[in-house]
Design an enzyme around this catalytic site. Structure first.
Site, mmCIF file in Angstrom:
data_model
loop_
_atom_site.group_PDB
_atom_site.id
_atom_site.type_symbol
_atom_site.label_atom_id
_atom_site.label_comp_id
_atom_site.label_asym_id
_atom_site.label_seq_id
_atom_site.Cartn_x
_atom_site.Cartn_y
_atom_site.Cartn_z
ATOM 1 N N ARG A 63 0.788 -1.229 0.000
ATOM 2 C CA ARG A 63 0.000 0.000 0.000
ATOM 3 C C ARG A 63 0.823 1.284 0.000
ATOM 4 N NH1 ARG A 63 -2.630 -3.965 1.630
ATOM 5 N NH2 ARG A 63 -0.674 -4.448 2.643
ATOM 6 N N THR A 64 1.785 1.360 0.914
ATOM 7 C CA THR A 64 2.476 2.637 1.086
ATOM 8 C C THR A 64 3.282 2.969 -0.166
ATOM 9 O OG1 THR A 64 2.634 2.007 3.400
ATOM 10 C CG2 THR A 64 3.855 3.949 2.740
ATOM 11 N N LYS A 93 26.041 -3.882 -0.087
ATOM 12 C CA LYS A 93 27.508 -3.860 0.106
ATOM 13 C C LYS A 93 27.892 -3.118 1.374
ATOM 14 C CE LYS A 93 27.562 -3.295 -4.860
ATOM 15 N NZ LYS A 93 27.691 -2.241 -5.849
ATOM 16 N N HIS A 148 4.804 5.292 11.878
ATOM 17 C CA HIS A 148 4.328 5.209 10.496
ATOM 18 C C HIS A 148 3.364 6.387 10.339
ATOM 19 C CE1 HIS A 148 3.198 3.801 6.675
ATOM 20 N NE2 HIS A 148 2.868 2.544 6.936
HETATM 21 N N1 CP Z 1 -0.326 -0.388 5.903
HETATM 22 C C1 CP Z 1 0.878 -0.513 5.299
HETATM 23 O O1 CP Z 1 1.856 0.197 5.634
HETATM 24 O O2 CP Z 1 0.890 -1.418 4.295
HETATM 25 P P1 CP Z 1 2.178 -1.807 3.437
HETATM 26 O O3 CP Z 1 3.184 -2.388 4.392
HETATM 27 O O4 CP Z 1 1.707 -2.768 2.404
HETATM 28 O O5 CP Z 1 2.721 -0.538 2.838
#
Ligand code: CP
Length: 335
Positions: A63-64, A93, A148
């Site tokens: 998604r992100t 590396k 996040h």
């Molecule tokens: N919710 C979320 O961060 O999904 P992804 O890890 O798929 O980006």
């Protein structure tokens, strides 16, 4: 970028912009858009054509990564999509994040959207960008077990839209009982959303219910923060015990990749920290069930049979990520 830097005014401004981004998406879908909206979209596209956005991911993402990619494209920016950094870049590396960011700054990028696998890397990247002497924004797209922030923004936007559009209530005059369920020790999304909700809603209008097995309890830093803010919270091990009190459910998967040596009783979680038929019988009519996704079918925190329930909002929640990330990129790059 951390969620602590937001306040109600900035958030409302961002959310209004996210609402407007849906008009841009309609325009891009060949739907008729006229007048001020048309002018607004075309003005953004003209200015964004001069911007370059890099996507630098050290961890897997569906998604992100893809919503930032589409958001940048929809805005008319140039996108530099780096293949998975831990696999295909010179990180293999032993290259440091400081050196990687210094390189990108030199290549003329205006923003770097970054997902890292170690807490604190986003801050390191930010320091490296500042040290470059160029104006390059680092956007934290998930920082190990830390934060996040853009997920929390889209989560809060989803909650606000539910109050605005479905309940037809002003969120700020409502008391919200929110349950965070699952792996609260390692889930960066719950940590970020807990902070962000406190930035948006008055403390007496919020109550948190943390539901997890004892080995995956919410970390002390968040609990201390809530105590300082005088926000009520309680801890439970079984979702059924709170199911009838909750307005917003925020389900999470067990973050297996971050457990270290912790032994988790998956049967206990499956039976007590998941949406089960017994839990559904107790839910209020007007609630939303959210999940940052991905969900884990083996664990079954939200079984697929619940997807058609009108209270299931996690697919819409993911779509909202596109509008919020378009709004954020526009704000960061054009003001
Ligand atoms: N919710 C979320 O961060 O999904 P992804 O890890 O798929 O980006």
């Amino acid at each position: 970028m951390e969620v602590q830097q937001f306040n109600r005014e900035i958030l409302n401004d961002l959310f209004a912009e996210a609402d407007r981004m849906q008009i841009m998406c309609e325009y891009l879908d060949d739907n008729h858009v006229s007048g001020e909206d048309k002018k607004w979209c075309e003005g953004i596209w003209k200015k964004m054509a001069e911007k370059r956005i890099a996507l630098l991911f050290y961890e897997p993402s569906t998604r992100t990564w893809s919503s930032f990619f589409v958001a940048a494209e929809n805005l008319g920016a140039r996108v530099m999509a780096i293949p998975p950094a831990r696999q295909f870049s010179s990180v293999v590396k032993g290259e440091t994040v400081k050196d990687t960011i210094a390189m990108f700054c030199g290549y003329g990028v205006d923003a770097i959207v970054m997902r890292t696998d170690k807490e604190g890397m986003a801050r390191e990247a930010d320091e490296a960008a500042r040290a470059s002497g160029r104006t390059v924004s680092i956007i934290n797209a998930g920082d190990g077990a830390g934060q996040h922030p853009t997920q929390a923004l889209l989560d809060l936007y989803t909650i606000k839209r539910f109050y605005d559009n479905e309940l037809k209530k002003n969120i700020h005059s409502e008391r919200i009982n929110i349950a965070f369920v699952g792996d609260l020790a390692n889930g960066r999304t719950v940590r970020s959303l807990a902070y962000l909700l406190n930035k948006y809603q008055d403390s007496e209008k919020l109550e948190f219910f943390f539901v997890s097995p004892s080995v995956l309890k919410m970390r002390d830093d968040i609990k201390e923060y809530l105590k300082k803010k005088k926000v009520k919270f309680t801890e439970y091990e079984k979702l059924i015990d709170v199911a009838n009190k909750i307005d917003v459910f925020y389900m999470t998967r067990v973050q297996k990749e971050r457990l270290g040596g912790i032994q988790v009783d998956y049967d206990f979680i499956r039976n007590n920290c998941s949406i089960t038929k017994e839990v559904v019988k107790k839910l209020k009519k007007d609630v939303i069930v959210m999940h940052p996704l991905p969900r884990d079918p083996a664990f079954g925190e939200i079984p697929e049979w619940f997807d058609n329930d009108p209270r299931a909002k996690y697919i819409q929640q993911a779509e909202n990520g596109l509008y919020v990330r378009m709004a954020l990129l526009k704000k960061v790059l054009l003001g």
